[in-house]
Design an enzyme around this catalytic site. Structure first.
Site, mmCIF file in Angstrom:
data_model
loop_
_atom_site.group_PDB
_atom_site.id
_atom_site.type_symbol
_atom_site.label_atom_id
_atom_site.label_comp_id
_atom_site.label_asym_id
_atom_site.label_seq_id
_atom_site.Cartn_x
_atom_site.Cartn_y
_atom_site.Cartn_z
ATOM 1 N N HIS A 1 17.119 -37.361 3.462
ATOM 2 C CA HIS A 1 16.090 -37.536 4.497
ATOM 3 C C HIS A 1 14.704 -37.155 3.989
ATOM 4 O O HIS A 1 13.795 -36.937 4.780
ATOM 5 C CB HIS A 1 16.451 -36.715 5.735
ATOM 6 N N LYS B 1 14.680 -16.439 -4.212
ATOM 7 C CA LYS B 1 14.797 -15.501 -5.337
ATOM 8 C C LYS B 1 14.075 -16.050 -6.565
ATOM 9 O O LYS B 1 13.322 -15.356 -7.227
ATOM 10 C CB LYS B 1 16.287 -15.312 -5.627
ATOM 11 N N LYS C 1 7.060 -4.795 -1.530
ATOM 12 C CA LYS C 1 8.445 -4.498 -1.162
ATOM 13 C C LYS C 1 8.569 -4.267 0.332
ATOM 14 O O LYS C 1 9.514 -4.688 0.963
ATOM 15 C CB LYS C 1 8.907 -3.252 -1.936
ATOM 16 N N TRP D 1 -2.672 -2.998 -1.709
ATOM 17 C CA TRP D 1 -2.270 -4.406 -1.693
ATOM 18 C C TRP D 1 -3.326 -5.108 -0.841
ATOM 19 O O TRP D 1 -3.411 -4.881 0.368
ATOM 20 C CB TRP D 1 -0.878 -4.546 -1.076
ATOM 21 N N CYS E 1 0.821 -1.211 0.000
ATOM 22 C CA CYS E 1 0.000 0.000 0.000
ATOM 23 C C CYS E 1 0.857 1.265 0.000
ATOM 24 O O CYS E 1 1.731 1.431 0.839
ATOM 25 C CB CYS E 1 -0.957 0.077 1.179
HETATM 26 C C1 F6R Z 1 12.866 -11.233 -0.944
HETATM 27 C C2 F6R Z 1 12.502 -10.076 -0.155
HETATM 28 C C3 F6R Z 1 11.762 -10.292 1.113
HETATM 29 C C4 F6R Z 1 12.309 -9.335 2.194
HETATM 30 C C5 F6R Z 1 11.462 -9.435 3.469
HETATM 31 C C6 F6R Z 1 12.023 -8.561 4.570
HETATM 32 O O1 F6R Z 1 13.575 -10.885 -2.086
HETATM 33 O O2 F6R Z 1 12.774 -8.975 -0.523
HETATM 34 O O3 F6R Z 1 11.826 -11.603 1.540
HETATM 35 O O4 F6R Z 1 13.640 -9.663 2.449
HETATM 36 O O5 F6R Z 1 10.154 -9.054 3.190
HETATM 37 O O6 F6R Z 1 12.041 -7.228 4.179
HETATM 38 P P1 F6R Z 1 12.911 -6.177 4.955
HETATM 39 O O7 F6R Z 1 14.349 -6.515 4.728
HETATM 40 O O8 F6R Z 1 12.533 -4.858 4.372
HETATM 41 O O9 F6R Z 1 12.562 -6.296 6.404
#
Ligand code: F6R
Length: 618
Positions: free
Chosen positions: A514, A495, A613, A77, A2
């Site tokens: 396992h 990733k 993000k 979102w 959002c």
């Molecule tokens: C994966 C990714 C997420 C963040 C996670 C934590 O590429 O970007 O798994 O690493 O949401 O985000 P932050 O680092 O902002 O706490």
């Protein structure tokens, strides 16, 4: 997750809001909307739509908004209710006096909704946000001839006091052009100060082209914005003198600069980011971590370290455990933030909690930090975003200064977190006299050289792209690593799955027999992380086990390793470095493999579906 932008000033609000929404696209969203005040009719003009901002742009193009210099806008979102036009923000109250955009979750929305319905409010959406609009609407009824900015502020104040959960709000009233109210608990919100115009936004990139003067609104604070001034106060009504920060963000940082995607640009930025970290953190052969606020004696006294983080940052924390334990001889536990909070964690005196977060706004990590603080822990944050909630919550902060990360998949932020953990481990090891000085010097030399090695890997990315494309048809992937590269396997799998939607699992290679070995057949691609290491032979055995079951192996090995070619049809080479530093190098081919597979499969690399993000809800 959002994004909010609001404007009051002397210019047209709609084009500003639309441009700002585009700058917030990276946060992740599934619908968007803009609402402005029509000063002539004292009513709102609203456009909302599901899907990409381009849809909103087209809608506004075919149904232009009226002229107005007061407006709010939002990328949603979905949490409560599907990503439809009706559920998109802004939301209006029944009497059409109040328009609201919201980031966060109102936890008590059901009980509020029932009460409001019983008092005659009609709800049209399934969102929690609509209760906020209705609640403010209930308290806002000045006579139309004498509406004052303070009336809107007072109505919002009454409403926010009843809300439970997390929220950043932008609110406008139909009869008050030139007035905008903002409030925050738990979700990020900034105010931009201009000349004859003011802004609110979830994040700096949305507004930095218009002003460098920023107020980071704190939890429990609200603000009244008019074109001429901004007044900040607490929910209790006490005036607050806010700190005004100057942000120093360059336009290059938020543009693709000729790269096809932000992710690719950010992958290429890594050598520079790490080089700068080394230059600013290593002086005359010693690690200098000024933000740590701990003396050598305090570092010596640490009995245990607890790391909390989510996703990619959690994987960095897992690597951190290996290196801190081996260089500084301190026991380390690593928790996923969302689990830490609910497992009744035991915290002793002289324990240090390290919270790792790119955004510094991850709700789970913030909640874990609050829990740890409540239990008396000292918090050290490793964070990228200056001025974020985590930075304010922590007792000490180590900024990675990797610059804005726009691609949803974390790349440069991850390697910067790793790099910082190496520097911290060296610092700890030296202060605690646990680190052999010769090994310390070798590792520092190795760290200094990493950017050069990154440049070398990047110069050979064509062959990595070739291998990635050749394997992009596989329906599922397994990533295997051992010891310090076990977290690398988890990160490689994360990733790939997040940007290509291919089911991918990361495993400690020793665990394969396992269970996961049952999955191996000719339809399964297995990425085996096998750089020079004490467990190299064991990885070769794993590769043979996979090959004899017809699994397709992609190996990551060290330059000069000719043996591995006999076992793996595809080999990606990384340059030689200290064994302990290999996670830094392995990260790069894993990022590139995920990137090229995603591109080949036609996925939305920078904004993968369903992801955000900055994950600002728990
Ligand atoms: C994966 C990714 C997420 C963040 C996670 C934590 O590429 O970007 O798994 O690493 O949401 O985000 P932050 O680092 O902002 O706490």
């Amino acid at each position: 997750m959002c994004g909010i932008i609001g404007y009051v000033g002397d210019k047209q609000a709609a084009p500003f809001l639309l441009a700002g929404l585009k700058r917030l696209e990276y946060r992740g969203y599934d619908s968007s909307g803009i609402g402005i005040v029509d000063a002539r009719t004292k009513s709102f003009d609203v456009r909302k739509i599901n899907g990409k901002i381009a849809n909103l742009e087209n809608l506004i193009h075919s149904q232009p908004l009226c002229e107005s210099s007061t407006g709010i806008s939002h990328t949603r979102w979905a949490t409560h209710g599907a990503p439809t036009r009706i559920n998109a923000h802004p939301h209006v109250d029944t009497r059409k006096n109040i328009l609201v955009v919201h980031n966060g979750i109102i936890e008590n929305y059901e009980s509020l909704r029932e009460k409001l319905q019983s008092r005659g409010h009609r709800f049209v959406s399934q969102t929690d946000t609509e209760v906020v609009a209705q609640l403010i609407g209930e308290y806002y009824h000045p006579s139309r001839s004498s509406a004052k900015p303070e009336d809107l502020l007072a109505a919002v104040r009454k409403a926010v006091k009843q809300l439970k959960g997390a929220f950043a709000l932008g609110v406008i009233a139909a009869d008050q052009p030139g007035v905008l109210v903002a409030a925050r608990v738990g979700s990020p919100l900034i105010i931009g100060l201009g000349r004859g115009e003011q802004f609110i936004a979830s994040d700096v990139p949305a507004i930095f082209q218009h002003t460098k003067k920023i107020i980071y609104l704190k939890d429990g604070q609200m603000a009244l914005l008019t074109p001429q001034c901004v007044q900040v106060s607490s929910f209790d009504g006490h005036k607050v003198q806010p700190k005004v920060d100057t942000v120093n963000l360059q336009i290059d940082a938020v543009q693709k600069q000729g790269f096809a995607h932000f992710m690719l640009k950010e992958i290429h930025e890594q050598p520079q980011v790490l080089k700068q970290m080394f230059q600013s953190r290593v002086k005359h052969g010693a690690v200098v971590l000024s933000g740590i606020h701990l003396t050598d004696q305090q570092l010596k006294n640490i009995k245990r370290i607890l790391i909390v983080a989510c996703g990619t940052a959690y994987h960095a924390g897992m690597v951190g455990k290996y290196i801190i334990e081996s260089l500084a001889n301190v026991p380390v536990s690593v928790d996923v933030s969302s689990e830490f909070r609910y497992r009744n964690p035991i915290i002793h005196q002289n324990d240090l909690v390290i919270a790792i977060s790119q955004s510094g706004e991850t709700a789970d990590t913030l909640a874990a930090v609050k829990e740890a603080k409540a239990r008396g822990a000292k918090i050290l944050a490793i964070c990228n975003v200056v001025g974020s909630s985590l930075a304010r919550e922590a007792d000490a902060i180590l900024y990675t200064h990797a610059g804005p990360e726009i691609g949803v998949a974390s790349t440069k932020a991850y390697t910067a977190q790793l790099y910082m953990l190496y520097l911290l481990s060296l610092k700890l090891g030296m202060a605690r006299k646990q680190l052999n000085p010769q090994l310390g010097r070798k590792l520092l030399k190795g760290l200094k050289h990493i950017p050069v090695l990154y440049a070398k890997i990047l110069s050979e990315k064509g062959s990595i792209a070739h291998i990635a494309r050749a394997n992009s048809h596989f329906g599922s992937f397994l990533f295997l690593g051992r010891n310090i590269n076990y977290p690398s396997a988890l990160e490689g799998a994360l990733k790939l799955k997040e940007i290509s939607y291919i089911p991918a699992e990361g495993y400690a290679a020793g665990e394969m027999k396992h269970g996961p070995i049952a999955l191996i057949d000719e339809y399964r691609a297995v990425v085996c992380i096998a750089p020079e290491s004490d467990t190299y032979e064991k990885m070769i055995s794993n590769i043979q086990e996979i090959r004899s079951r017809k699994g397709k192996v992609i190996a990551i090995a060290t330059d000069g390793d000719t043996t591995i070619k006999r076992h793996a049809p595809h080999v990606i080479y990384i340059p030689q470095t200290e064994k302990l530093l290999t996670p830094l190098l392995v990260a790069l081919p894993l990022q590139l493999v995920a990137y090229y597979i995603s591109v080949k499969r036609g996925c939305d690399v920078d904004q993968p579906r369903n992801l955000a993000k900055s994950v600002t809800v728990e």
